[in-house]
Write an enzyme that holds these catalytic residues in place. Structure first.
Site, short mmCIF file in Angstrom:
data_model
loop_
_atom_site.label_atom_id
_atom_site.label_comp_id
_atom_site.label_asym_id
_atom_site.label_seq_id
_atom_site.Cartn_x
_atom_site.Cartn_y
_atom_site.Cartn_z
N CYS A 6 -25.40 -12.44 -22.20
CA CYS A 6 -25.15 -13.79 -21.71
C CYS A 6 -26.12 -14.20 -20.60
CB CYS A 6 -23.71 -13.93 -21.21
SG CYS A 6 -23.40 -13.11 -19.62
N GLY A 65 0.79 -1.23 0.00
CA GLY A 65 0.00 0.00 0.00
C GLY A 65 0.82 1.28 0.00
N CYS A 111 -22.45 -7.26 -19.46
CA CYS A 111 -21.29 -7.43 -18.61
C CYS A 111 -20.19 -6.46 -19.03
CB CYS A 111 -20.70 -8.84 -18.74
SG CYS A 111 -21.77 -10.15 -18.18
N CYS A 141 -27.33 -9.55 -17.69
CA CYS A 141 -26.64 -9.19 -18.93
C CYS A 141 -27.53 -9.57 -20.12
CB CYS A 141 -25.30 -9.90 -19.02
SG CYS A 141 -24.50 -9.72 -20.63
#
Lengths: 299, 376
Positions: free
Chosen positions: A259, A46, A280, A256
């Site tokens: 799909c 970080g 998506c 979606c």
């Protein structure tokens, strides 16, 4: 890594297309510096490590930080995938991928599971990544404190002293003003209980994936000249208040259109008939679901 | 479907490249590189300076390839430059060694060595010259001949005007070089603040002309700048000397044209400046006020940028700050770089629909909260 004979073989194989470039475009000194910077970044999860970011043949702010990490890590036996907003076919992703492939000979793929290195802008793939993979995220503003402290030198001192009071105060004021923490993409996180980190503008949806992952996450900010990392199995927690818990985007009653997936991050486009089309954002995941392949997407 | 979600980004990119290539080459009068070096010299100088490469052929190529966009051309040069190894460092050159082609002072009526007006548009009338529309070839004498000073009319080396001020004790002595270490290289190391003098001058010298002009102008209008006096503005060639590989002595390998600006600031304004930009020479109350140099140096002919640079240098050297942005080292040094600024501003063209969905989700949430509160 690729041996000298490997480079020779690549030049022989690929001919003029490869000739004239150093392997991976960057000179060896630059690659060495970037690899050392990555090692330091991994050792201090970080923490933003400054590096001598090179001028690249693509524009600053268009993925030069991620690209330098990728080029410093990629070998001729790697398989690379580049996505922008989750999409391999996005023009900038295509441009980056062909530059990496042209200067290294690495194989290209559009499939998350096949890639050894994935360079990404603003998304973590839906498919759970493995310990054998590295995700390289492009970062526009590496400094999570920028909106509370615009001086880079002062923000650096605040990190050194773990002085995040003003960050917490800003979140508190947000709650007071708006009843919510309004940060959407790029929600600030605490890494390993020590450093507040900008996760790059990934949606909240992707934030939990950073926590205790199998995968190494590398973050590259080329213009701002910083590299940082979240190593595997590191605690990464969004900054939240007990009574205002962090929540991710929800897509109730949506799926979606392509799909049919109901468990992926959806992006919407307005349609000429006034409606919206949701699909998506992760095109590899969408292709897998469409083809009926089983994908491990539980991060 | 939009340009990003359409499958086939490669196809689109290749067509875009073909359109660009056609723009650069399809013409009954294609631009030859000597036309750029001969006739678009000021643009070329700006591009080479901001690109950080002094090479006329490469610069002309970049200008042609970029359709004359100075930032894009500078970007091409920088992306090329980064692949070159650094083979060594030259010896420092002094302005005293400059082969002068122009030299003016606004602080003094006369200066040792004399004023040389040289090639300048300053006192021309800005009227379009319609005769230039159809200039037949070779009606203009080669510019080099016009530029050359009459032999014997001027000394070999011109003194610096600020030397006079130093001799009179009105200006601090030049800071001594404290070491022969390699200079800080902003193209190889990230900036740290407070920065070194070398880093600051490098960033200013590579800065974008328009951005620096704008900041300097804002400063002069009251936003933290100083209205100093131009002790000397000069244009000419500086020798490039390197260490001879066998003898180790200095050997000249060429000349680089530069514009140099020495502005003097401070004085009766209370000497609120440090002479070398560091904090360790802060003026102490009760000391004699003195002037300090605000310095600008730019590759090629670019007086606008050299003066702007000297104004910014003067603002950054202030020890008594007014709080204006151009006195802030980070503000100035991070924001005058054309390549970085252009890249980040124009990256907004990239798709952001994932982030936008995230933003809309938060906005919807807050709107729900507001609606619920109104309902009570």
């Amino acid at each position: 890594m690729v041996s000298a004979t490997g480079v020779r073989a690549l030049i022989d194989e690929r001919g003029a297309e490869f000739e004239g470039y150093t392997f991976g475009f960057l000179d060896d000194m630059a690659k060495r510096e970037i690899r050392r910077t990555i090692l330091k970044a991994v050792a201090i999860p970080g923490h933003q490590v400054p590096f001598g970011s090179r001028e690249m043949p693509i524009a600053r702010g268009w993925g030069t930080g991620g690209l330098q990490i990728t080029l410093a890590c990629v070998g001729a036996d790697d398989t690379i995938k580049v996505i922008d907003q989750g999409d391999d076919a996005s023009v900038n992703a295509v441009n980056l991928r062909r530059l990496i492939a042209k200067t290294t000979g690495a194989r290209e793929t559009l499939t998350t599971g096949e890639a050894t290195l994935i360079q990404s802008r603003h998304r973590i793939p839906e498919e759970r990544m493995t310990a054998a993979q590295i995700l390289i995220l492009q970062v526009p503003i590496p400094e999570p404190l920028r909106h509370v402290e615009r001086s880079v030198a002062s923000a650096r001192a605040m990190h050194a002293e773990a002085d995040y009071a003003r960050m917490w105060l800003a979140l508190y004021e947000d709650v007071v003003r708006n009843g919510e923490v309004t940060a959407g993409a790029g929600y600030p996180v605490m890494v390993n209980g020590r450093f507040v980190m900008a996760p790059s503008p990934i949606p909240r949806w992707d934030i939990p994936k950073l926590n205790q992952a199998d995968t190494l996450f590398l973050f590259g900010a080329g213009r701002e000249k910083r590299i940082y990392a979240v190593p595997p199995f590191t605690n990464v927690q969004p900054l939240e208040f007990d009574d205002y818990p962090f929540e991710i985007e929800a897509f109730p009653n949506m799926s979606c259109r392509r799909c049919g997936a109901t468990d992926s991050y959806l992006v919407t486009s307005p349609q000429a008939d006034g409606g919206t089309l949701s699909v998506c954002s992760d095109t590899s995941y969408c292709d897998d679901v469409l083809a009926g392949r089983k994908v491990e997407n539980q991060w | 479907m939009g340009y990003s979600s359409v499958r086939g980004g490669m196809d689109a990119i290749e067509h875009a490249e073909a359109l660009i290539a056609a723009q650069v080459t399809d013409s009954d009068h294609p631009v030859a590189l000597p036309q750029v070096t001969d006739h678009v010299e000021l643009l070329l100088d700006q591009v080479m300076g901001e690109g950080g490469v002094y090479d006329l052929d490469l610069g002309a190529l970049a200008v042609k390839q970029a359709e004359g966009d100075p930032i894009e051309a500078g970007f091409l040069l920088r992306a090329y430059r980064t692949t070159l190894p650094r083979v060594g460092y030259s010896f420092p050159s002094s302005g005293r060694q400059m082969r002068i082609l122009r030299r003016v002072s606004s602080a003094f009526r006369d200066i040792p060595g004399g004023q040389v007006l040289g090639r300048t548009r300053d006192y021309t009338q800005r009227l379009l010259d319609f005769a230039l529309r159809d200039t037949p070839p070779k009606t203009l004498a080669p510019a080099g001949d016009l530029d050359a000073l009459p032999s014997g009319a001027a000394p070999e080396e011109f003194p610096l005007v600020i030397d006079t001020l130093r001799a009179d004790g009105l200006m601090h002595e030049a800071p001594r070089r404290t070491s022969d270490d390699e200079p800080f290289d902003v193209t190889r190391e990230p900036l740290r603040f407070p920065s070194t003098r070398a880093a600051r001058l490098q960033v200013l010298a590579r800065g974008e002309t328009g951005a620096m002009l704008s900041l300097a102008y804002a400063g002069m209008r009251g936003y933290g700048g100083a209205h100093g006096y131009i002790a000397e503005l000069r244009y000419g060639d500086l020798p490039v000397q390197i260490s001879h590989p066998i003898t180790g002595g200095p050997v000249r390998i060429g000349w680089v044209p530069v514009t140099e600006c020495y502005q003097v600031v401070g004085g009766d304004e209370g000497a609120q400046h440090t002479h070398d930009g560091t904090e360790d020479h802060e003026h102490v109350q009760g000391e004699n006020p003195e002037y300090v140099v605000s310095y600008g140096i730019v590759v090629g002919r670019n007086e606008r940028k050299a003066i702007s640079m000297s104004i910014l240098d003067g603002s950054l050297k202030k020890t008594t700050k007014s709080g204006a942005a151009i006195e802030d080292e980070e503000y100035v040094m991070y924001h005058i770089d054309s390549i970085e600024a252009m890249g980040f501003v124009e990256h907004l063209k990239l798709p952001h629909y994932v982030d936008f969905v995230a933003s809309v989700h938060r906005t919807s949430k807050v709107r729900e909260l507001v609606a619920a509160a109104r309902r009570g």
